[in-house]
Scaffold this motif. Structure first.
Motif, PDB file in Angstrom:
ATOM      1  N   HIS A  14      -4.994  -9.946  -1.656  1.00  8.63           N
ATOM      2  CA  HIS A  14      -5.211  -8.529  -1.957  1.00  8.63           C
ATOM      3  C   HIS A  14      -3.911  -7.717  -1.957  1.00  8.63           C
ATOM      4  O   HIS A  14      -3.824  -6.707  -2.656  1.00  8.63           O
ATOM      5  CB  HIS A  14      -6.256  -7.926  -1.029  1.00  8.63           C
TER       6      HIS A  14
ATOM      7  N   TRP B   6      -4.062   5.516  -7.255  1.00  7.19           N
ATOM      8  CA  TRP B   6      -5.091   4.978  -6.377  1.00  7.19           C
ATOM      9  C   TRP B   6      -6.387   4.643  -7.112  1.00  7.19           C
ATOM     10  O   TRP B   6      -7.118   3.745  -6.711  1.00  7.19           O
ATOM     11  CB  TRP B   6      -5.373   5.930  -5.212  1.00  7.19           C
TER      12      TRP B   6
ATOM     13  N   ILE C 167      -3.195  -5.393  -5.222  1.00  6.35           N
ATOM     14  CA  ILE C 167      -2.790  -3.987  -5.170  1.00  6.35           C
ATOM     15  C   ILE C 167      -1.464  -3.786  -5.886  1.00  6.35           C
ATOM     16  O   ILE C 167      -1.334  -2.929  -6.760  1.00  6.35           O
ATOM     17  CB  ILE C 167      -2.716  -3.501  -3.708  1.00  6.35           C
TER      18      ILE C 167
ATOM     19  N   VAL D 140      -8.493  -1.483  -1.059  1.00  5.83           N
ATOM     20  CA  VAL D 140      -8.160  -1.100   0.321  1.00  5.83           C
ATOM     21  C   VAL D 140      -9.452  -0.926   1.128  1.00  5.83           C
ATOM     22  O   VAL D 140      -9.546  -1.415   2.260  1.00  5.83           O
ATOM     23  CB  VAL D 140      -7.295   0.175   0.366  1.00  5.83           C
TER      24      VAL D 140
ATOM     25  N   SER E 226      -8.105  -2.240 -10.596  1.00  3.18           N
ATOM     26  CA  SER E 226      -7.356  -3.326  -9.958  1.00  3.18           C
ATOM     27  C   SER E 226      -7.605  -4.627 -10.708  1.00  3.18           C
ATOM     28  O   SER E 226      -8.393  -4.676 -11.647  1.00  3.18           O
ATOM     29  CB  SER E 226      -7.785  -3.480  -8.493  1.00  3.18           C
TER      30      SER E 226
ATOM     31  N   VAL F 270       2.155   2.353  -3.458  1.00  3.27           N
ATOM     32  CA  VAL F 270       1.242   2.825  -4.503  1.00  3.27           C
ATOM     33  C   VAL F 270       1.516   4.306  -4.757  1.00  3.27           C
ATOM     34  O   VAL F 270       1.390   5.128  -3.849  1.00  3.27           O
ATOM     35  CB  VAL F 270      -0.237   2.620  -4.104  1.00  3.27           C
TER      36      VAL F 270
ATOM     37  N   ILE G 118       0.838  -1.203   0.000  1.00  8.05           N
ATOM     38  CA  ILE G 118       0.000   0.000   0.000  1.00  8.05           C
ATOM     39  C   ILE G 118       0.873   1.253   0.000  1.00  8.05           C
ATOM     40  O   ILE G 118       0.607   2.202  -0.745  1.00  8.05           O
ATOM     41  CB  ILE G 118      -0.983  -0.023   1.195  1.00  8.05           C
TER      42      ILE G 118
ATOM     43  N   VAL H 143      -7.798   0.328  -7.195  1.00 10.27           N
ATOM     44  CA  VAL H 143      -6.872  -0.031  -6.119  1.00 10.27           C
ATOM     45  C   VAL H 143      -7.400   0.509  -4.790  1.00 10.27           C
ATOM     46  O   VAL H 143      -7.381  -0.170  -3.768  1.00 10.27           O
ATOM     47  CB  VAL H 143      -5.453   0.480  -6.446  1.00 10.27           C
TER      48      VAL H 143
END
Length: 186
Positions: free
Chosen positions: A122, A30, A126, A45, A34, A25, A22, A41
């Motif tokens: 996940h 953002w 990401i 989250v 994804s 990124v 995270i 993305v």
């Protein structure tokens, strides 16, 4: 699935990997689509934050409201991660029992299985979506493979994983595992 790693320690380790992904990124990515169809993305989250909060509801626990992933996905994850870790580090809360989809269980068992699986997959979603380091450690691939075997057809339940994706026989192990989960690594 057996391991000498405690659930609290597994969560700490997997959450650290997710945090690094995270943190990597780029700010302009953002809202990049994804690997999860229909999600950015940022949405991934938000999903992680929401599902971890939801995991606590059956045992009467909660995480106080914190930053929103819509405004600050990094802060939203860190807030949720830290609150969940605090709960898992307290056996009186981590071992609370509830009636789950597959019978009686406890919070730690759920976090140690499904939610650990979620963190691993996940973190890859990401990282892969924004083009940063997305490798999954062999021990975590072992865990995911065992989880897939344990879940059987339930891995395809609505909201878990989509249909498997065909991958070449010559593909590496990570690609094959992700293909079983409906992830196309291209």
């Amino acid at each position: 699935m057996t391991s000498t790693e405690t659930v609290a320690d597994r969560y700490r380790r997997l959450a650290d990997i997710l945090t690094r992904r995270i943190d990597a990124v780029p700010s302009e990515k953002w809202d990049t689509p994804s690997t999860c169809e229909g999600w950015t993305v940022r949405d991934v989250v938000q999903h992680i934050v929401d599902t971890e909060k939801g995991a606590l509801e059956p045992v009467g626990l909660s995480i106080a409201d914190g930053p929103s992933a819509a405004d600050d996905p990094v802060a939203a994850w860190v807030h949720t991660r830290d609150a969940m870790q605090e709960i898992l580090d307290d056996p009186s809360r981590a071992n609370r029992e509830y009636e789950g989809h597959f019978g009686k269980t406890d919070l730690a068992s759920s976090i140690g299985s499904f939610y650990s699986f979620d963190l691993i997959v996940h973190a890859w979603d990401i990282a892969h979506s924004v083009g940063v380091e997305d490798s999954i450690a062999d021990e975590d691939l072992d865990f995911v493979e065992a989880f897939i075997a344990q879940m059987g057809d339930n891995i395809r339940m609505d909201g878990v994983c989509g249909p498997a994706v065909d991958v070449p026989e010559s593909a590496d192990r990570q690609t094959k595992v992700l293909g079983q989960l409906g992830r196309d690594v291209r």
